[in-house]
Design a protein around this motif. Structure first.
Motif, PDB file in Angstrom:
ATOM      1  N   PRO A 154       0.785  -1.248   0.000  1.00  0.00           N
ATOM      2  CA  PRO A 154       0.000   0.000   0.000  1.00  0.00           C
ATOM      3  C   PRO A 154       0.811   1.289   0.000  1.00  0.00           C
ATOM      4  CG  PRO A 154      -1.069  -1.618   1.399  1.00  0.00           C
ATOM      5  CD  PRO A 154       0.235  -2.241   0.961  1.00  0.00           C
ATOM      6  N   ARG A 184       1.536   2.410  -3.688  1.00  0.00           N
ATOM      7  CA  ARG A 184       0.531   2.413  -4.750  1.00  0.00           C
ATOM      8  C   ARG A 184       0.158   3.821  -5.205  1.00  0.00           C
ATOM      9  NH1 ARG A 184      -3.572  -2.611  -3.186  1.00  0.00           N
ATOM     10  NH2 ARG A 184      -2.059  -4.259  -3.747  1.00  0.00           N
ATOM     11  N   LYS A 185       0.091   4.754  -4.280  1.00  0.00           N
ATOM     12  CA  LYS A 185      -0.301   6.110  -4.677  1.00  0.00           C
ATOM     13  C   LYS A 185       0.791   6.802  -5.473  1.00  0.00           C
ATOM     14  CE  LYS A 185      -3.991   7.453  -1.539  1.00  0.00           C
ATOM     15  NZ  LYS A 185      -4.539   8.613  -0.786  1.00  0.00           N
ATOM     16  N   ARG A 222      -6.279  13.702  -7.454  1.00  0.00           N
ATOM     17  CA  ARG A 222      -6.859  12.366  -7.535  1.00  0.00           C
ATOM     18  C   ARG A 222      -6.081  11.365  -6.676  1.00  0.00           C
ATOM     19  NH1 ARG A 222      -7.120   7.859  -7.056  1.00  0.00           N
ATOM     20  NH2 ARG A 222      -7.835   6.165  -8.373  1.00  0.00           N
ATOM     21  N   TRP A 223      -4.743  11.405  -6.768  1.00  0.00           N
ATOM     22  CA  TRP A 223      -3.955  10.404  -6.055  1.00  0.00           C
ATOM     23  C   TRP A 223      -3.745  10.755  -4.592  1.00  0.00           C
ATOM     24  CZ3 TRP A 223      -3.530   5.732  -7.739  1.00  0.00           C
ATOM     25  CH2 TRP A 223      -3.721   5.491  -9.106  1.00  0.00           C
ATOM     26  N   LEU A 279      -8.204  10.372  -3.304  1.00  0.00           N
ATOM     27  CA  LEU A 279      -9.073   9.236  -3.597  1.00  0.00           C
ATOM     28  C   LEU A 279      -8.353   7.919  -3.342  1.00  0.00           C
ATOM     29  CD1 LEU A 279     -10.773  10.466  -6.909  1.00  0.00           C
ATOM     30  CD2 LEU A 279     -11.631  10.627  -4.550  1.00  0.00           C
ATOM     31  N   PRO A 280      -9.101   6.842  -3.097  1.00  0.00           N
ATOM     32  CA  PRO A 280      -8.463   5.532  -2.885  1.00  0.00           C
ATOM     33  C   PRO A 280      -7.674   5.110  -4.125  1.00  0.00           C
ATOM     34  CG  PRO A 280     -10.777   5.491  -2.218  1.00  0.00           C
ATOM     35  CD  PRO A 280     -10.569   6.786  -2.942  1.00  0.00           C
ATOM     36  N   PRO A 281      -6.521   4.488  -3.936  1.00  0.00           N
ATOM     37  CA  PRO A 281      -5.718   4.083  -5.091  1.00  0.00           C
ATOM     38  C   PRO A 281      -6.325   2.889  -5.831  1.00  0.00           C
ATOM     39  CG  PRO A 281      -4.697   3.310  -3.058  1.00  0.00           C
ATOM     40  CD  PRO A 281      -5.861   4.167  -2.653  1.00  0.00           C
ATOM     41  N   ARG A 282      -6.248   2.924  -7.129  1.00  0.00           N
ATOM     42  CA  ARG A 282      -6.621   1.775  -7.952  1.00  0.00           C
ATOM     43  C   ARG A 282      -5.691   1.745  -9.160  1.00  0.00           C
ATOM     44  NH1 ARG A 282     -10.830   5.487  -9.026  1.00  0.00           N
ATOM     45  NH2 ARG A 282     -10.877   6.194 -11.202  1.00  0.00           N
TER      46      ARG A 282
END
Length: 317
Positions: A260, A263-264, A305-306, A309-312
């Motif tokens: 985790p 990821r961002k 956005r990063w 918001l939750p990372p995807r």
């Protein structure tokens, strides 16, 4: 975990100054990391910045090559496991203090090394990746050309994929399955850089596009270096853009193998480069007039956005 010594703390501070002074577009993404990883990224970035500045500095190529050779010895003598690399550069050992200058107002490069060594120890970074970067930067001083795409990818692996492999050790990853996507992502980033920097490279007589690709479309190196823009150039750009897209598709799988904390920052970097590639794809001839960049509003939107918001897993536009 023991507290860092005063020498190491001073080294980290020097790395932070180099990073902030560079005004890199990547620096805001470092803020997505916790303080320990952010500090590690600053140390790695400072090493990369200093290495690039030695290669791109003023003076004859022979002097810059000598400075890089001396820098290689200093890096090898300071990093854990680095002494194994000293023998390869032993012929360049003499005159280190005199050969290394401080380009563009940077501090003495040796001030950066205690922090870099601490990062390698804390995050178990394989030091061969850092020496691969040095190999890649030295390739730029040879003014060589690449006959095939595979040869170009060897260069990209050294100057970019090696950096990605260092970064995932700082961010955290799950298993060796992360290595392949990390390598592809580095290749995609560097190929995008090559497409973006055509105007600058042409001005310096540099040609990174594979010669076999120019030949495929009946385009000569001289025409490329003169900035000829016609349908052949469009087809050449389309070929390299499609290759970069494919590398991005493979590279995006890295997201699934990261812990985790990474990821961002990975998502923000990959999204930024993906948007840049698509900007170039919309107007491929624009790279002959200017260095293509993303509008400020796009960069701010990606950062928001990063950060918020939750990372995807990122996707190309």
């Amino acid at each position: 975990m023991s507290r860092p010594s005063e020498a190491i703390r001073s080294s980290y501070a020097a790395c932070r100054r180099v990073t902030r002074r560079s005004r890199s577009s990547f620096y805001p993404s470092f803020l997505l990391l916790d303080p320990l990883r952010r500090r590690a990224m600053e140390a790695v970035y400072a090493f990369l910045r200093y290495t690039d500045d030695l290669a791109d500095g003023p003076g004859p190529i022979s002097h810059r090559r000598e400075a890089l050779a001396q820098w290689r010895v200093a890096v090898a003598e300071n990093l854990p496991g680095g002494p194994d690399f000293v023998a390869a550069a032993a012929a360049s050992r003499s005159g280190w203090a005199e050969a290394i200058s401080c380009p563009q107002g940077l501090p003495d490069g040796r001030l950066l090394l205690p922090a870099l060594a601490d990062v390698c120890r804390r995050f178990r970074v394989p030091v061969e990746h850092l020496f691969a970067v040095l190999d890649g930067v030295e390739m730029d001083l040879q003014q060589r050309r690449y006959h095939t795409f595979d040869e170009l990818m060897e260069y990209c692996d050294r100057v970019a994929s090696a950096v990605g492999l260092v970064c995932i050790h700082l961010w955290g990853f799950r298993g060796e399955a992360a290595f392949g996507p990390a390598r592809c992502c580095g290749r995609a980033f560097q190929l995008t850089n090559i497409l973006r920097d055509v105007k600058e490279d042409v001005a310096q007589g540099r040609l990174y596009f594979p010669l076999e690709d120019l030949e495929q479309y009946g385009f000569t190196p001289d025409e490329f270096l003169r900035g000829v823009a016609d349908e052949r150039f469009d087809r050449l750009m389309a070929l390299e853009i499609d290759r970069a897209r494919e590398l991005f598709r493979e590279g995006m799988r890295l997201f699934d193998w990261l812990e985790p904390p990474g990821r961002k920052i990975f998502g923000m970097m990959a999204s930024t480069y993906g948007r840049l590639l698509e900007t170039i794809a919309r107007e491929p001839r624009s790279v002959l007039q200017r260095r293509v960049s993303l509008p400020l509003r796009t960069r701010l939107a990606l950062a928001a956005r990063w950060m918020l918001l939750p990372p995807r897993r990122p996707r190309l536009p």
